[in-house]
Design an enzyme around this catalytic site. Structure first.
Site, short mmCIF file in Angstrom:
data_model
loop_
_atom_site.label_atom_id
_atom_site.label_comp_id
_atom_site.label_asym_id
_atom_site.label_seq_id
_atom_site.Cartn_x
_atom_site.Cartn_y
_atom_site.Cartn_z
N GLU B 61 0.82 -1.22 0.00
CA GLU B 61 0.00 0.00 0.00
C GLU B 61 0.85 1.25 0.00
OE1 GLU B 61 -0.81 -2.73 1.55
OE2 GLU B 61 -2.85 -3.13 0.85
N HIS B 130 -10.45 -6.85 8.67
CA HIS B 130 -11.00 -6.49 7.37
C HIS B 130 -12.32 -5.74 7.50
CE1 HIS B 130 -8.44 -9.99 6.74
NE2 HIS B 130 -8.23 -9.51 5.54
#
Lengths: 399, 327
Positions: B61, B130
């Site tokens: 990321e 998540h």
């Protein structure tokens, strides 16, 4: 052992905020010592204790509001306790404990009273408070035990009231509210004065030229800081005249005329931020002209700095008001109850003045007297003004 | 022209439109190409626009967000997709220290016209790593804008708005909304960034929310209406900047506030909103403000625990009623 109570620092005072204790528990205090500062509507005042002793317990926290007469501290009499404290200075534990126990016994109602007050605080939502401010609704009508005052309650209350005057009132209020405490105090005292005291008014013109000339000569020999201002001779002249006409110096209380032996003229002092205080120039009758000048400077400084003592706020026996600095020619005062009279001094201005057959220009001041007609008559007042004139024509006698 | 499509399709259409109209626009992220995006948002785009504009990135990321910043500074209009908001934390350094700071640090010389899309939201048994809503937290960052489209229309409009903004914009798409359907008017003028929307006018209480909870709040408002409580439901739409004007206007009307926030309570966007109301509209309040937030636990996997932890319609109803009778 005695209780030190919140003193009344004016006929109109109901409560004040104890701002600061200047002593702590265990301190030895002597009569006349300043032991606390309280804030009244008139400003911060230092308050004195009236006996010798030891501060056994401070009953009130700083910054709390207390009613007149509410016990603020317990003062132990000076006889045994001080010895104890001094003797056991090293191990003062037992003494402290002892006194603590005593207080708990002697003061049980105090904490409960405080609790009740806390519980009884009115809870009001911000929106309701805002609405109440707009409509002028009276919040004191709501019972703290009925839960939070919310918008709906205010709206319900204002529909039942809905009077035009309240609205107008709340609008015009905004200006005054800024110094409402002092304004309120003055309003109360002066309304009472006008309602209760039948005033009579006298006025006389005084040739100030001799007094001012004399003062000029006097000041020539002095350093700048030792110079005497005209206001000091005026006060001095008033005080000396009062010695000769004591009927005007004192109080009208319980329907009787009480003449004060001491002369404590209250001097009207305007505050820079607005408002007026008339602290006493204590024992002006036993002062010299220099004392008068010095004490007056000190008094003005402390008044404007908000550092007055309680005795200065409560001991006035007569009021002197001087609007001369504004060019006002005559002041017709309103008596501050329960005093008997107010002396008004106007501006000293150049005026035509007849002396013998000649017309000349002299420094002239209008002196006025408003007297309480229940206690004295115009004649007494007349004698006073005559004596005042006499002293100002013969300034040497003022020293 | 009106048509009914899913939130997922709306986002895809917005990206497709932007890429067709402006060749500087490209999309990159994990699995956006061959796989079509983990939430299938970009399915089909690779075939349409090719590998140069739909770029699969490694699992990094920080790296691909940084690459996006560099591309933006060099005149491109990148859309960076971060699979879920939890992973954005790996890119926080790039977002805060570069994307959010460069305009200021360059003395106004370099804008960073970057769009970062992230899936956010709680629920669906995805477990603690998540399934979180950190958009309130990312709204703390100076120099970025934070958008939270709730409706199909906003899902479509906000991609375009974000791309036309000269500064970095984070768009939080709630993963549970991707299948939701709504009508889309592609010809309407989008409501600008920083503007909240009153979805349901009401006079008794203001429910402030964003994202998926808009629908829970609207449902709650319908039930409240049956009980005689007329709730105003506001979709904040943008968490940074917040639309103080709309919020305060509503508070001044209803005098009562419930904030519904997918985040944890402590230090959340709901806390910020409360602080602002206190600063700007304290005297309008008739009751203490209240919040319905996710319980302060890492999101549980177990269904019943997860349900208990997150915002539910009945919790909003309960809180609104509590505020109404507050005394």
């Amino acid at each position: 052992m005695s209780k030190f109570l919140m003193p009344s620092l004016g006929a109109d005072m109901e409560s004040a905020i104890l701002m600061e204790w200047l002593v702590k528990e265990g301190d030895r205090v002597s009569k006349g010592q300043i032991i606390a500062e309280v804030e009244t509507s008139k400003g911060v005042i230092e308050i004195e204790v009236f006996e010798d002793g030891i501060v056994e317990k401070l009953l009130v926290k700083e910054e709390s509001e207390c009613k007149v007469g509410e016990p603020l501290a317990i003062i132990a009499s000076d006889e045994k306790k001080p010895l104890h404290v001094e003797e056991k200075h090293e191990s003062k534990q037992p003494v402290v404990q002892e006194t603590k126990e005593e207080q708990i016994v002697s003061e049980p109602p105090k904490p409960t009273a405080l609790h009740v007050e806390q519980e009884a605080r009115l809870k009001i939502s911000p929106a309701a408070r805002k609405k109440a401010g707009e409509t002028g609704a009276d919040l004191s009508k709501f019972d703290p035990n009925d839960g939070v005052v919310q918008l709906s309650k205010i709206e319900a209350a204002s529909t039942t009231e809905q009077e035009e005057p309240t609205k107008i009132e709340s609008k015009s209020d905004t200006h005054i509210e800024k110094n409402s405490g002092m304004r309120q105090a003055i309003a109360t005292a002066m309304s009472r004065s006008n309602a209760e005291i039948p005033h009579y008014y006298l006025s006389t013109s005084i040739n100030m030229t001799p007094a001012l000339k004399y003062l000029e000569e006097l000041n020539k020999k002095r350093s700048i800081k030792d110079r005497i201002l005209p206001v000091a001779i005026l006060i001095r002249a008033v005080v000396l005249s009062l010695k000769e006409v004591p009927e005007l110096n004192g109080f009208w209380q319980n329907n009787s005329h009480q003449i004060s032996k001491e002369i404590h003229p209250g001097i009207a002092i305007a505050l820079r931020k607005g408002g007026l205080i008339t602290p006493a120039l204590l024992n002006a009758d036993i002062m010299t002209i220099d004392d008068t000048m010095n004490s007056l400077s000190d008094l003005i400084t402390r008044t404007r700095g908000g550092k007055l003592r309680s005795t200065e706020m409560t001991s006035q026996t007569i009021t002197i008001t001087n609007l001369g600095d504004l060019g006002v020619e005559s002041v017709f005062g309103v008596i501050y109850p329960p005093q008997l009279a107010v002396v008004g001094l106007g501006a000293i201005i150049d005026s035509p003045w007849a002396e013998g057959d000649a017309l000349c220009v002299r420094k002239v001041m209008r002196a006025t007297l408003a007297g309480d007609h229940r206690a004295t008559d115009g004649r007494t007042g007349g004698v006073f003004l005559d004596r005042l004139n006499h002293y100002l024509q013969n300034p040497k006698e003022l020293l | 022209m009106d048509n009914t499509i899913t939130y997922r399709e709306a986002v895809r259409e917005a990206i497709r439109k932007a890429m067709s109209e402006d060749e500087r626009v490209f999309l990159m992220g994990e699995d956006v190409g061959n796989y079509g995006g983990s939430y299938a948002v970009s399915r089909g785009l690779l075939d349409e626009f090719g590998r140069e504009r739909i770029i699969d990135t490694p699992l990094s990321e920080s790296a691909f967000t940084g690459a996006g910043i560099g591309a933006a500074m060099n005149g491109m209009r990148p859309i960076v997709e971060i699979m879920t908001v939890n992973f954005s934390l790996l890119a926080l350094d790039q977002i805060i220290n570069n994307a959010g700071s460069l305009l200021h640090m360059s003395g106004g010389q370099f804008n960073v016209p970057l769009v970062i899309r992230m899936a956010t939201g709680v629920g669906n048994q995805l477990g603690a790593q998540h399934s979180h809503s950190l958009e309130g937290w990312l709204s703390y960052i100076v120099g970025v804008k934070v958008l939270t489209p709730a409706t199909v229309q906003d899902a479509y409009d906000m991609i375009g708005l974000a791309l036309s903004d000269p500064d970095p914009v984070l768009v939080f798409e709630n993963s549970l909304l991707y299948n939701s359907k709504g009508s889309l008017d592609t010809k309407s003028t989008p409501i600008p960034i920083g503007k909240a929307l009153v979805h349901r006018p009401g006079k008794d209480i203001t429910i402030l929310t964003y994202g998926i909870n808009l629908f829970k709040a609207l449902e709650a408002a319908e039930t409240l209406a049956k009980d005689g409580i007329d709730a105003e439901v506001i979709d904040l739409r943008s968490l940074r900047p917040l639309d103080d004007e709309t919020i305060m206007k509503s508070v001044a009307k209803t005098h009562r506030v419930v904030i519904v926030d997918d985040g944890w309570k402590s230090g959340s966007i709901s806390a910020e909103i409360m602080a602002r109301i206190n600063e700007q509209a304290f005297y309008e309040l008739d009751a203490p403000m209240a919040r319905v937030c996710t319980l302060e636990v890492p999101l549980p996997y177990a269904k019943h625990l997860e349900d208990a932890a997150i915002v539910q319609v009945d919790k909003i109803i309960e809180m609104a009623k509590k505020v109404m009778v507050q005394s």
